[in-house]
Every structure is written in C-alpha cells, then in structure tokens.
Design an enzyme around this catalytic site. Structure first.
Site, short mmCIF file in Angstrom:
data_model
loop_
_atom_site.label_atom_id
_atom_site.label_comp_id
_atom_site.label_asym_id
_atom_site.label_seq_id
_atom_site.Cartn_x
_atom_site.Cartn_y
_atom_site.Cartn_z
N CYS A 2 0.83 -1.20 0.00
CA CYS A 2 0.00 0.00 0.00
C CYS A 2 0.87 1.26 0.00
O CYS A 2 1.88 1.34 0.69
CB CYS A 2 -0.95 0.09 1.18
SG CYS A 2 -2.06 -1.30 1.30
N TRP A 75 -2.73 -2.72 -1.73
CA TRP A 75 -2.42 -4.14 -1.94
C TRP A 75 -3.28 -4.86 -0.91
O TRP A 75 -3.03 -4.77 0.30
CB TRP A 75 -0.93 -4.40 -1.71
CG TRP A 75 -0.50 -5.78 -2.05
CD1 TRP A 75 -0.14 -6.25 -3.27
CD2 TRP A 75 -0.37 -6.88 -1.14
NE1 TRP A 75 0.20 -7.58 -3.19
CE2 TRP A 75 0.07 -7.99 -1.90
CE3 TRP A 75 -0.58 -7.05 0.22
CZ2 TRP A 75 0.30 -9.24 -1.34
CZ3 TRP A 75 -0.35 -8.30 0.78
CH2 TRP A 75 0.08 -9.38 0.00
N ASN A 101 -2.02 1.55 5.83
CA ASN A 101 -1.11 0.53 5.31
C ASN A 101 -0.75 -0.37 6.49
O ASN A 101 -0.43 0.13 7.56
CB ASN A 101 0.16 1.23 4.77
CG ASN A 101 1.24 0.25 4.39
OD1 ASN A 101 0.98 -0.92 4.14
ND2 ASN A 101 2.48 0.73 4.36
N GLY A 102 -0.83 -1.70 6.29
CA GLY A 102 -0.50 -2.62 7.37
C GLY A 102 -1.68 -3.52 7.68
O GLY A 102 -2.61 -3.63 6.88
N GLU A 484 17.62 -17.28 -8.50
CA GLU A 484 17.19 -15.92 -8.84
C GLU A 484 16.65 -15.87 -10.28
O GLU A 484 15.64 -15.22 -10.55
CB GLU A 484 18.37 -14.94 -8.65
CG GLU A 484 18.15 -13.52 -9.09
CD GLU A 484 17.05 -12.77 -8.33
OE1 GLU A 484 16.45 -13.34 -7.42
OE2 GLU A 484 16.78 -11.63 -8.71
N GLU A 491 7.94 -14.52 -11.31
CA GLU A 491 7.21 -13.35 -10.83
C GLU A 491 6.74 -12.43 -11.94
O GLU A 491 5.67 -11.82 -11.80
CB GLU A 491 7.99 -12.58 -9.76
CG GLU A 491 9.30 -11.99 -10.21
CD GLU A 491 10.00 -11.22 -9.08
OE1 GLU A 491 11.22 -11.13 -9.10
OE2 GLU A 491 9.31 -10.72 -8.18
N HIS A 507 19.24 -36.43 -7.90
CA HIS A 507 18.56 -36.95 -6.72
C HIS A 507 17.05 -36.79 -6.81
O HIS A 507 16.34 -36.89 -5.81
CB HIS A 507 19.10 -36.28 -5.45
CG HIS A 507 20.55 -36.55 -5.22
ND1 HIS A 507 21.03 -37.79 -4.86
CD2 HIS A 507 21.65 -35.77 -5.37
CE1 HIS A 507 22.35 -37.75 -4.77
NE2 HIS A 507 22.76 -36.53 -5.08
N LYS A 609 5.87 -4.13 -4.23
CA LYS A 609 7.31 -3.91 -4.09
C LYS A 609 7.78 -4.02 -2.65
O LYS A 609 8.85 -4.53 -2.37
CB LYS A 609 7.65 -2.53 -4.65
CG LYS A 609 9.12 -2.19 -4.63
CD LYS A 609 9.85 -2.93 -5.71
CE LYS A 609 11.34 -2.69 -5.66
NZ LYS A 609 12.05 -3.77 -6.35
C1 F6R Z 1 11.88 -10.32 -6.18
C2 F6R Z 1 11.69 -9.33 -5.13
C3 F6R Z 1 11.38 -9.81 -3.76
C4 F6R Z 1 12.17 -8.99 -2.72
C5 F6R Z 1 11.73 -9.38 -1.31
C6 F6R Z 1 12.51 -8.63 -0.24
O1 F6R Z 1 12.21 -9.73 -7.38
O2 F6R Z 1 11.76 -8.17 -5.35
O3 F6R Z 1 11.62 -11.16 -3.62
O4 F6R Z 1 13.53 -9.24 -2.91
O5 F6R Z 1 10.36 -9.10 -1.15
O6 F6R Z 1 12.33 -7.25 -0.37
P1 F6R Z 1 13.32 -6.23 0.32
O7 F6R Z 1 14.64 -6.39 -0.32
O8 F6R Z 1 12.70 -4.88 0.09
O9 F6R Z 1 13.36 -6.60 1.78
#
Ligand code: F6R
Length: 614
Positions: A2, A75, A101-102, A484, A491, A507, A609
């Site tokens: 959010c 969100w 937010n939260g 990664e 994603e 395995h 994000k």
């Molecule tokens: C993947 C991605 C997430 C963040 C994770 C941690 O592309 O962005 O997996 O890496 O949510 O976020 P931060 O680094 O902000 O703690």
C-alpha cells in the site's frame, strides 16, 4: 504494501496526491482512492483496479478543488480489491476519512464492539474499524491529533494511518507503528508518504518518523508526538535521489531501465568505502571492533531476491573470514528457535528496508543479544534505523517490482562487509583485500559487456515464447544465481521455473526433464576445475534426457560451448564475483519474455514492491 500520500499546501491537492500515488503504485495496485475536505464536507473518489481507472473517473467526475487531502493505492489484505474496500474509508458520521497501510490484528474484536454500539460497516476491511473508532474519539476530543493518539493505542498490529477531519480544515494527521511513513517538508506545504518518491518533485527535505509516533502537518508546521502526546524531536534528512532517477528515461519498463543501470549501481555501491589510511569503512557503525572480533557466527536474514544475495554472500564471507555463516529466510527465522547470542552477528539484507518479515527477524535477533548490520537501499527506512550498523547500497530508487539492480548491489555490499570483517578480524592481509576490491571495481565494465549482448538474449526469449517450464542449474555461487533466474521468470512472466543445485538434479528433479524443458546452466569460470568440470558433466546429463541447454559460460570456454544449444558468453571474473555478471542475462531474459507474453512487467499480478505484512 500500500502507498499512502497526504498533502497540505497551496497546490491542487488532487493533482499532487495523484502524482504521488503514481510514484507509489509499485507498492500496491489493486485499487486506489483520494479524499479531500471542502467547506466542512469530505468527498471521496475510489476505484478498484489500477490508478489509471481512478484518474479516468476523476476526469469524468472531478473532486472539488481543495488544498489538502489524502490518497492511497492498495495491496489487498482484508477484503478483496473492490470499490467499496478501496481506501479512503469514511466514518459513518462522515466526519473522518482515513487511509491505512498494514494489518490491524485486533480489528475483528474492535469491529464487533463497534457494531454492538450500533455502528454500521460497509466494507470487509480492517481499516474501516480504525476509521469508525477515530470518529468516536474525535467526537469526544474534537482534535484530530489527540483522537489519532488515542486510536493508535487501541490498535494491535502494524499500521500507518493517515486521516483528515471535516471539522479541522488544513490539517492532515498520521500515526505509525511498524509501517513506513516519511514527512516531506516543503515551504508553505508539507507532505506525508510511504516513500520519498511521492514528493521528490516538490521537496528534498524529509523527516523519518519513528515507531509509535503521531505527526500533524499543516501548511506551515510539522508536529511530532508519541502516542501520549509528548513532543518528539524529529530527525531531518536530505534526499539526494534525483527526480529523473525515478522516471523511465525512455525504457518501456522500469525493470529494464534498472537492469541497464546496474554498472552504475555497482560502481556507486563501491564508492567512498576507504578512509585516508586505505582501510575499508561502513556507512554507519555502532558496533565496536572488539565486538566484531568476538563474534563466532554470522546469520544472514532476508527474503526473496535479497535472500539469494545472502546465499551468494555466504560463500565469500566464510571464505574470507573463516566464520560460519547461516542464511535464513526471514519469515522462518524466529519460528525455529535459532541459536543466537551476543556473539552472533545478524546481517540483514533489504532493498526497501521495510519488509515486515525481515524487520521482525532482526528484532528477534536483537532481543537475543545479537548485533545487527543492515544492508539496505533506502535511507531512513525502519530496518537500518533499528540496526547497529548500516551499509547502504546506493542503487538509487528501484521501482520495478522485480528486484534487479538492488540484487547486484546487495551482493557487492555484502562482499564489502565480508572484507571489512576480514580486515577487523585479521583473516586477510591488506593486499589480499585490495586485490578483491580491485576486482570488484572492474565489474561495472564487465556487467556492461553483458548488457551489450542484450539483443542475443532477447532473440533467445523470442524463441521461447511457447515454453511453459524452465529449469535453472548452478553450483557454488551459481546456485543462488539459478534460483534468482527462476524467481524472475515466475514473478514477471508467470511461468513455471525452478532453480536447482546442479548436483542435486540426479537426486530427483532430473525426472521432470524432457525435450520440452530448456535448461539454463551457469558454468563456473575455469580455474577451479573441479567445480567447472562437474557442471559440464551435469550439462551432459540433461542433454542425454533430450533437454535444450542454454549455457552461460566464460568467454573462450570451448568445452562449455560444445554442450550449448544456446551460448551466452560471460566476461572473465573470479568465481566469487560471477553472480555479478551471470545474473544479468537471466534478468534480461525474464524481462523480455514477460514483455513478449504481454505481462505487466513493472507491476506483476499479486505482488507489491514493499511487503510490509507478515
Ligand atoms: C523479487 C523481489 C522480492 C524482494 C523481497 C525482499 O524480485 O523483489 O523477492 O527481494 O520481497 O524485499 P526487500 O529487499 O525490500 O526486503
């Protein structure tokens, strides 16, 4: 999760808030809304869907002109993403509008008590309980700040709340606990936001709000108190990100722009790390060298991509410091009763510095006596503020939901930390440290060489638009790179992708390989031949099962080339630095494939994000 914006000033509040929300949209984009007050009446516009839908609605039916208001991009946690559940929420008496937010953990009890008093709810959100309760407190106190203080004390959980009162024009009040909130301090105007990006076009001066604080902004004042109303000294700071850094600069996606910014992000993360005596330094250190010498274990806690950066760092830090390193998912950490004490160093990695799982993990570690070092990209965020030392990654704002430049700079910062510990603990000679630092300093150019081959990676993506399953393999530091690569595809392209340690394949996972499953293999540089040759054998194993191989190998590695259906050449780097170049083609591949599949690369479905809920 959010994004929140509040504004008081001379400008058109709706426009300022909309612009701010646009910058906050990476935090959540299920729905959006704005509330303003004019002549003692609060008017709200809110809409499910992305911010664009709200903007369209506002063009058709503008809100009344106002100079203060609040906005939110959501969100969803409690209650689906509908128009009704969108914020702001207005109390039944129409007096307050509130955004949140939260998660308010005791919302069910609060709601039941309010319903018993005859209050009618219209949404399924936890937020509405806070809005209704705020109105009740306001009816008693007639002062929004006092009412907010009283409200905050009744809430369990994590929250940022921002509200306006129909009877107190020109004032916006917020409360914070465990969710982000910054104040933008302008001239004759002030701002509240989840992130400085929301007001960076207007002011570079900011105040980071602490835990359990309430802030009241008017045009000319910013007043911070605790929940009991006692004044609190606010900590001011200057924002040095440029406004352009938060724009796309001609790229189709922020993600692509951020991938191409990686040479700069890495170079900036390395800048200014030495004192005049040539010794490595960290940004903020509140741990003595004696304490660092006494540690007997390092625990890295992080989530998602940041966790993979921690996995990479483990190889280097153990090698350089001869200290055991555990890497743990922050969301699991405190539930397994980890063995931690005052000789444990907890290293936390977070782009946003607000990830709730990570924050709770460091609080737990700190309560057990561990010292905390944060690697973070966001100045003034909660995680660095609650840590004993900080290394900032200087990657600049990362807007695309999928983390790219933050990852590379996290790896670099974690390496700097490893070298710093080696320096303090005397496990490496100065010239050995210097050699690694010089190798790190050479990586921006090498990353650029990988970026220069982007078209070849894009060609590969266009060949693979119909593929549904992908496998990524690596060994040693190549394992987190493989993980990664798979995460990026999942994603943003919504495709099934898995990463494995190459040696684990036999395995079990090898059973899923057939001619429809391309296998990306990260081949370690030559020189550590036992490692290199083992991976070559693993490539042969998958080829024998009919898989197409995409081989990422050091330029000139003829042997690896022999087994590649697609070869992506990497510049020569030492083994430990290979993630800094090998991850880049995987990011480009995911970005391009997702684009070709018509996905919303910067705002993939179901994600946000900054994940500020557990
Ligand atoms: C993947 C991605 C997430 C963040 C994770 C941690 O592309 O962005 O997996 O890496 O949510 O976020 P931060 O680094 O902000 O703690």
């Amino acid at each position: 999760m959010c994004g929140i914006v509040g504004y008081v000033g001379p400008l058109d509040a709706v426009q300022v808030i909309l612009d701010g929300l646009k910058r906050m949209e990476y935090r959540g984009y299920d729905s959006a809304g704005i509330a303003v007050e004019v002549d003692g009446t609060i008017t709200v516009a809110k809409r499910a869907g992305k911010l664009g839908r709200l903007s369209e609605q506002l063009e058709r039916e503008p809100l009344p002109a106002s100079h203060h208001g609040i906005g939110h991009t959501r969100w969803a946690t409690h209650g689906g993403p509908t128009d009704t559940n969108a914020h702001p929420h207005v109390s039944e008496d129409g007096r307050v509008a509130l955004v949140h937010n939260g998660i308010i953990e005791n919302f069910a009890a609060l709601r039941a008590a309010l319903e018993e008093r005859g209050v009618h709810f219209v949404s399924q959100t936890d937020t509405e309980a806070a809005a209704q309760l705020l109105a009740i407190e306001l009816a008693e106190t007639d002062d929004l700040t006092t009412a907010m203080q009283r409200l905050a004390k009744q809430l369990d959980g994590a929250f940022t709340l921002v509200a306006i009162d129909a009877h107190n024009p020109g004032e916006v009040v917020a409360a914070r606990r465990d969710s982000p909130l910054v104040v933008g301090v302008g001239e004759g105007e002030n701002f509240l936001a989840s992130d400085v990006g929301a007001f960076i076009d207007h002011t570079r001066e900011a105040i980071a709000l602490g835990q359990n604080q309430v802030v009241t902004i008017t045009r000319d004042s910013v007043r911070v108190t605790d929940y009991d109303g006692a004044p609190v000294e606010a900590s001011h700071y200057h924002i040095d990100w440029s406004a352009e850094a938060a724009e796309k600069s001609g790229y189709d996606w922020f993600m692509r722009k951020e991938i191409f910014e990686q040479p700069r992000a890495v170079a900036d993360t390395l800048l200014g790390r030495f004192d005049t005596a040539g010794r490595l330094t960290l940004d903020e250190v509140r741990i003595s060298e004696d304490e660092l010498r006494a540690i007997n274990k390092i625990v890295v806690v992080a989530c998602g991509t940041a966790y993979y950066a921690g996995m990479v760092a483990k190889y280097a830090i153990e090698h350089w410091t001869r200290t055991p390193v555990e890497v743990e998912l922050a969301s699991e950490f405190r539930y397994r009763d980890p063995v931690i004490d005052s000789r444990t160093l907890c290293v936390t990695i977070s782009q946003s510095g607000e990830t709730m799982d990570t924050l709770q993990a460091i609080r737990y570690a700190s309560a057990q006596g561990a010292k905390i070092i944060a690697i973070c990209n966001t100045n003034g965020a909660t995680i660095p503020r609650e840590s004993d030392a900080v290394i900032y990654t200087h990657a600049g704002p990362e807007i695309g939901v999928a983390s790219t430049k933050a990852f590379l700079s996290q790896v670099v910062a974690a390496y700097l930390l490893g070298l710093y510990l080696a320096q303090v603990r005397g496990t490496m000679f100065g010239e050995e440290i210097k050699t690694v630092v010089d190798e790190l300093a050479a990586t921006p150019d090498k990353i650029q060489q990988v970026l220069d081959q982007a078209n070849r990676v894009y060609e590969l993506a266009s060949e693979m638009v119909n593929v549904e399953d992908f496998i990524f393999l690596g060994r040693h530091v190549g394992v987190p790179v493989a993980l990664e690569g798979a995460l990026k595809l999942k994603e943003i392209a919504y495709l099934h992708a898995e990463g494995f340690a190459a040696g684990e394949l036999k395995h079990g996972p090898i059973a899923i390989i057939d001619s429809t499953t391309p296998v990306f293999v990260v081949v370690p540089p030559r020189g550590r031949d036992h490692l290199h040759d083992k991976v070559i054998s693993n490539i042969q194993e998958v080829r024998a099962r009919g898989a197409q191989t995409v081989v990422l190998a050091e330029r000139g590695d003829e042997l690896a080339a022999t087994f590649a259906d697609w070869l992506i050449e990497l510049p020569s780097v030492p083994t430990l630095l290979q993630p800094l170049v090998a991850t880049v083609p995987l990011q480009l591949f995911a970005c391009e494939l997702a684009t070709l599949l018509g996905r919303d690369v910067d705002q993939p479905r179901n994600l946000a994000k900054s994940v500020t809920v557990e």
